[in-house]
Design a protein around this motif. Structure first.
Motif, mmCIF file in Angstrom:
data_model
loop_
_atom_site.group_PDB
_atom_site.id
_atom_site.type_symbol
_atom_site.label_atom_id
_atom_site.label_comp_id
_atom_site.label_asym_id
_atom_site.label_seq_id
_atom_site.Cartn_x
_atom_site.Cartn_y
_atom_site.Cartn_z
ATOM 1 N N TYR A 173 1.017 -1.195 -0.088
ATOM 2 C CA TYR A 173 -0.023 0.209 0.039
ATOM 3 C C TYR A 173 0.538 0.991 -0.082
ATOM 4 O O TYR A 173 0.359 2.219 -1.196
ATOM 5 C CB TYR A 173 -1.161 0.079 1.181
ATOM 6 N N LYS A 174 1.834 0.935 0.625
ATOM 7 C CA LYS A 174 2.889 2.198 0.931
ATOM 8 C C LYS A 174 3.547 2.775 -0.843
ATOM 9 O O LYS A 174 3.749 3.965 -0.559
ATOM 10 C CB LYS A 174 4.104 2.419 1.820
ATOM 11 N N LEU A 175 3.830 1.499 -0.960
ATOM 12 C CA LEU A 175 4.711 1.733 -2.791
ATOM 13 C C LEU A 175 3.515 2.657 -3.996
ATOM 14 O O LEU A 175 3.865 3.181 -4.413
ATOM 15 C CB LEU A 175 5.351 0.885 -3.205
ATOM 16 N N HIS A 176 2.188 1.473 -4.088
ATOM 17 C CA HIS A 176 1.229 1.872 -4.450
ATOM 18 C C HIS A 176 -0.148 2.542 -4.152
ATOM 19 O O HIS A 176 -0.843 2.762 -5.258
ATOM 20 C CB HIS A 176 0.564 0.059 -5.580
ATOM 21 N N LYS A 177 -0.413 2.907 -2.746
ATOM 22 C CA LYS A 177 -1.419 3.291 -2.809
ATOM 23 C C LYS A 177 -2.640 2.992 -3.050
ATOM 24 O O LYS A 177 -4.003 3.333 -3.014
ATOM 25 C CB LYS A 177 -1.489 5.121 -3.308
ATOM 26 N N LYS A 178 -2.364 1.626 -3.087
ATOM 27 C CA LYS A 178 -3.817 0.655 -2.919
ATOM 28 C C LYS A 178 -3.580 -0.364 -2.339
ATOM 29 O O LYS A 178 -1.928 -0.452 -2.672
ATOM 30 C CB LYS A 178 -3.946 1.157 -4.476
ATOM 31 N N TYR A 179 -4.953 -1.706 -2.194
ATOM 32 C CA TYR A 179 -4.034 -2.608 -2.037
ATOM 33 C C TYR A 179 -4.322 -3.881 -2.796
ATOM 34 O O TYR A 179 -5.253 -2.938 -3.890
ATOM 35 C CB TYR A 179 -4.944 -3.699 -0.885
ATOM 36 N N PRO A 180 -3.346 -5.070 -2.962
ATOM 37 C CA PRO A 180 -3.333 -5.760 -4.015
ATOM 38 C C PRO A 180 -5.178 -6.354 -3.968
ATOM 39 O O PRO A 180 -5.724 -6.294 -3.110
ATOM 40 C CB PRO A 180 -2.367 -7.113 -4.094
ATOM 41 N N PRO A 181 -4.782 -6.726 -4.852
ATOM 42 C CA PRO A 181 -6.441 -7.800 -5.045
ATOM 43 C C PRO A 181 -6.208 -8.865 -4.182
ATOM 44 O O PRO A 181 -5.597 -9.271 -4.662
ATOM 45 C CB PRO A 181 -6.562 -8.063 -7.073
ATOM 46 N N MET A 182 -7.720 -9.386 -4.220
ATOM 47 C CA MET A 182 -7.989 -10.624 -2.724
ATOM 48 C C MET A 182 -8.956 -11.572 -4.278
ATOM 49 O O MET A 182 -9.485 -11.158 -4.161
ATOM 50 C CB MET A 182 -8.980 -10.454 -1.700
ATOM 51 N N ASP A 183 -7.755 -12.602 -4.073
ATOM 52 C CA ASP A 183 -8.038 -13.774 -5.157
ATOM 53 C C ASP A 183 -8.624 -14.643 -4.752
ATOM 54 O O ASP A 183 -8.026 -15.211 -3.574
ATOM 55 C CB ASP A 183 -6.724 -14.037 -5.745
ATOM 56 N N TYR A 184 -9.814 -14.806 -5.141
ATOM 57 C CA TYR A 184 -10.326 -16.724 -4.356
ATOM 58 C C TYR A 184 -10.352 -17.503 -5.915
ATOM 59 O O TYR A 184 -10.542 -17.862 -6.439
ATOM 60 C CB TYR A 184 -11.776 -16.476 -3.946
ATOM 61 N N LEU A 185 -10.528 -18.545 -5.094
ATOM 62 C CA LEU A 185 -10.317 -19.947 -6.195
ATOM 63 C C LEU A 185 -11.130 -20.926 -5.719
ATOM 64 O O LEU A 185 -11.059 -21.514 -3.779
ATOM 65 C CB LEU A 185 -8.131 -20.547 -6.026
ATOM 66 N N ALA A 186 -12.149 -21.594 -6.383
ATOM 67 C CA ALA A 186 -13.337 -23.174 -6.482
ATOM 68 C C ALA A 186 -12.815 -23.801 -7.099
ATOM 69 O O ALA A 186 -13.035 -23.255 -8.498
ATOM 70 C CB ALA A 186 -14.105 -22.151 -5.893
ATOM 71 N N LEU A 187 -12.622 -24.975 -6.728
ATOM 72 C CA LEU A 187 -12.521 -25.996 -7.524
ATOM 73 C C LEU A 187 -13.478 -27.138 -7.728
ATOM 74 O O LEU A 187 -13.629 -27.085 -5.987
ATOM 75 C CB LEU A 187 -11.653 -26.676 -7.248
#
Length: 406
Positions: free
Chosen positions: A77-91
């Motif tokens: 967040y400090k570097l990009h001023k936003k949070y990375p995406p939160m990823d879900y996986l369903a099999l």
């Protein structure tokens, strides 16, 4: 299952009809009024939940998940001023078609775009894959080996007499000792400890089974089991859950789970998670709108679903015999149940502000499996998933028949 076993079942049923004798295994079922109160022996109630009703204290659970995610990604967040995406996986389930998901995941690694998933879920063959998908690319070699080199004898043993014993008083038509041995070999204490470590970071590994007597889906939080303070007993339960999620009813042996309810000991019968849901993420009956909670911090969420099967109709010429007709009917039922699950997940993703991404076996793949687990068939299917994820032609943004509006 091997063809000769299928062809022998009719004569076995005739024998059963003539003899009329059977011995039923002893089983102490949870009384209906106590089903919701049953707790797995040695564990707290929060290691599992029903798959068809909202989690208790959902608001608090979401707040904690967001707080942990923000803390883990402070530097980003400090570097990009936003949070990375939160990823879900369903099999999903799919038996030997799980080779498709294995190929997709390994191809994802090769392409360099594979996320670290915050939540990973699986049922049936998907349940056997998700521990490796959850823990990352260092397990890709094991994943490839398990879905390109095994054959039916590596999963189960069966002949006419084994099936006869099952029909006349047992719980299965085949002996799944080989599958149990494979799970013992690859689900190690070290792997289980890694799951515990990732759970403490806020990541979640969930596996679905079906409580057959309750006729309800059960979602098991494997990380909660791994951090329960009893790793040896937890590992044993984890292996049971994997076996249960893959236990095709009537063919593979169901798994009995020891529980306590009302101060007395009972057993629950658990089978294939695909009986109640071919693929899942969370109970869609939830009335909570968590869209605003994540949007408050600008956290984008992506739901990736891998359906280990075709969605389009798949023509097959048949002989009008009772077992071939029954087998084909069950295959068709599973196909369309699984398709319905994809639409339900799409509805939930739209409601909760998640990006929906779907992959499934393309209709152009026309190879035929010569047995239940055919390594030649699975290797070809693995390659399909592997290559599709590298050339960028894999993910759909909506289920077939729904117009996606960007």
């Amino acid at each position: 299952m091997r063809r000769n076993l299928y062809h022998s079942l009719l004569s076995l049923l005739l024998v059963l009809a003539v003899t009329g004798c059977a011995s039923t295994p002893i089983h102490t079922a949870v009384p209906e009024p106590l089903v919701a109160d049953a707790v797995v022996d040695g564990f707290t109630p929060d290691i599992r939940s029903w798959g068809d009703e909202p989690t208790e204290n959902l608001d608090r659970t979401i707040e904690k998940r967001i707080a942990r995610y923000r803390e883990a990604n402070t530097d980003y967040y400090k570097l990009h001023k936003k949070y990375p995406p939160m990823d879900y996986l369903a099999l999903s389930g799919g038996s030997n078609n799980g080779a498709f998901a294995a190929g997709v995941i390994c191809g994802w690694t090769k392409a360099g775009t594979r996320p670290q998933f915050s939540i990973v879920t699986g049922v049936s063959t998907g349940a056997l894959i998700v521990p490796f998908a959850f823990l990352g690319s260092k397990y890709d070699d094991i994943l490839k080996q398990e879905y390109t080199t095994v054959n039916s004898d590596d999963i189960f043993l069966g002949d006419a007499w084994t099936a006869l014993r099952g029909i006349t008083g047992g719980m299965s038509l085949v002996d799944t000792t080989p599958l149990k041995q494979r799970i013992d070999a690859i689900i190690t204490p070290e792997l289980f400890a890694e799951i515990a470590a990732e759970h403490r970071k806020g990541r979640r590994l969930l596996i679905g089974t079906t409580n057959l007597e309750a006729q309800r889906s059960v979602i098991w939080n494997i990380g909660d089991i791994a951090t329960s303070g009893n790793p040896e007993k937890g590992l044993e339960l984890f292996k049971k859950i994997l076996l249960a999620s893959a236990a095709v009813p009537g063919i593979f042996e169901p798994i009995l789970i020891d529980v306590t309810a009302g101060g007395k000991h009972y057993e629950e019968i658990h089978v294939d998670g695909g009986v109640t849901s071919q693929v899942f993420l969370f109970p869609l009956k939830s009335t909570h709108m968590d869209k605003k909670a994540f949007a408050k911090y600008g956290i984008e969420r992506n739901l990736y679903i891998i359906r280990n099967g075709k969605i389009s109709p798949d023509y097959q010429e048949m002989k009008p015999m009772v077992f071939s007709l029954s087998q084909r009917s069950i295959e068709t039922l599973i196909k369309y149940q699984g398709t319905g699950d994809l639409y339900r997940l799409y509805s939930g993703a739209v409601r909760d502000g998640m990006n929906y991404r779907l992959a499934y076996i393309p209709s152009e793949f026309n190879e035929k499996s010569l047995e239940a687990f055919d390594p030649v068939y699975m290797s070809k299917l693995f390659d399909i998933g592997y290559n599709l994820n590298q050339d960028g032609n894999l993910w759909l943004k909506a289920p077939p028949g729904i117009e996606y509006i960007d």
